[in-house]
Design an enzyme around this catalytic site. Sequence first.
Site, PDB file in Angstrom:
ATOM      1  N   SER A  11       0.822  -1.216   0.000  1.00  0.00           N
ATOM      2  CA  SER A  11       0.000   0.000   0.000  1.00  0.00           C
ATOM      3  C   SER A  11       0.855   1.266   0.000  1.00  0.00           C
ATOM      4  O   SER A  11       0.375   2.346  -0.320  1.00  0.00           O
ATOM      5  CB  SER A  11      -0.934   0.013   1.217  1.00  0.00           C
ATOM      6  N   ASN A  87       7.162  -8.760   0.241  1.00  0.00           N
ATOM      7  CA  ASN A  87       7.694  -7.464   0.641  1.00  0.00           C
ATOM      8  C   ASN A  87       7.269  -7.043   2.050  1.00  0.00           C
ATOM      9  O   ASN A  87       7.983  -6.290   2.712  1.00  0.00           O
ATOM     10  CB  ASN A  87       7.245  -6.393  -0.362  1.00  0.00           C
ATOM     11  N   TYR A 152      15.414  -7.589  13.817  1.00  0.00           N
ATOM     12  CA  TYR A 152      15.078  -7.343  12.409  1.00  0.00           C
ATOM     13  C   TYR A 152      16.104  -7.987  11.491  1.00  0.00           C
ATOM     14  O   TYR A 152      15.754  -8.653  10.510  1.00  0.00           O
ATOM     15  CB  TYR A 152      15.017  -5.833  12.179  1.00  0.00           C
ATOM     16  N   THR A 155      15.696 -11.743  11.082  1.00  0.00           N
ATOM     17  CA  THR A 155      14.628 -12.160  10.165  1.00  0.00           C
ATOM     18  C   THR A 155      15.042 -11.968   8.715  1.00  0.00           C
ATOM     19  O   THR A 155      14.712 -12.788   7.850  1.00  0.00           O
ATOM     20  CB  THR A 155      13.330 -11.384  10.431  1.00  0.00           C
TER      21      THR A 155
END
Length: 244
Positions: A11, A87, A152, A155
Amino acid sequence: MRRSALVTGSSRGIGRAIATALAREGWPVCVNYLERRDDAQRLVSQLRAQGLAAMAIQADVADRKAVESMVQTASETLGPVELLVNNAGISHQGLFQDVDDGLWSRLLAVNLTGPRNAVQAVLPHMLGEKRGCIINISSIWGLRGGSCEVAYACTKAGIIGLTRSLALELAPSGIRVNCVAPGCVETDMVRVLGEETRAMLVEETPLGRLGKPEDIAGAVSFLASEQAGFITGQVLTADGGFVV
């Protein structure tokens, strides 16, 4: 046969640029979002105004059932998903000892389990057709590590392992799996770091600027194209030379 592309977390930011680029290249695109319905619908309206096929679907990528439903709806409306771009992701800045169970679990759920859910949802069709393309979005922090971004970075390093291993497993079925590792890009994720940190990142980038979402979209478009038909299991770093 019609076929479609699904871009998770599209978005805004990098995902929005990717969805736009793929739509302009002829892919009917499913714009996935979690909370920003207005942004997602605005993008879909803009694409449709250009005569391009697009739809928006809300789903938390960490929710397997929601992802399965999204893929089914997108496939029925736009055509089977033969291009998946993982994404969607969330970040966190802070000391590692302050990362509690809830935060750790959510980062893993969105950034690593999310791609797992999406891949498993699109694979039955891809395996049946013996074709398809999966592109995962990692980060330079998954390649070199990042202080105060340990969870982060973990991952994003996992995404690279997922890419390389899955590429080997799916290659006999004609399915390509690649990864793009963006550097510092002008998105909300970087803006929250503050102007001083932003200026430091610009200085540390050999090309002397932060990336644009369109820079990453260009890399994804290439990997999705027939020009990259002999490329699989690779990590394409788009970072202005930050990691060499």
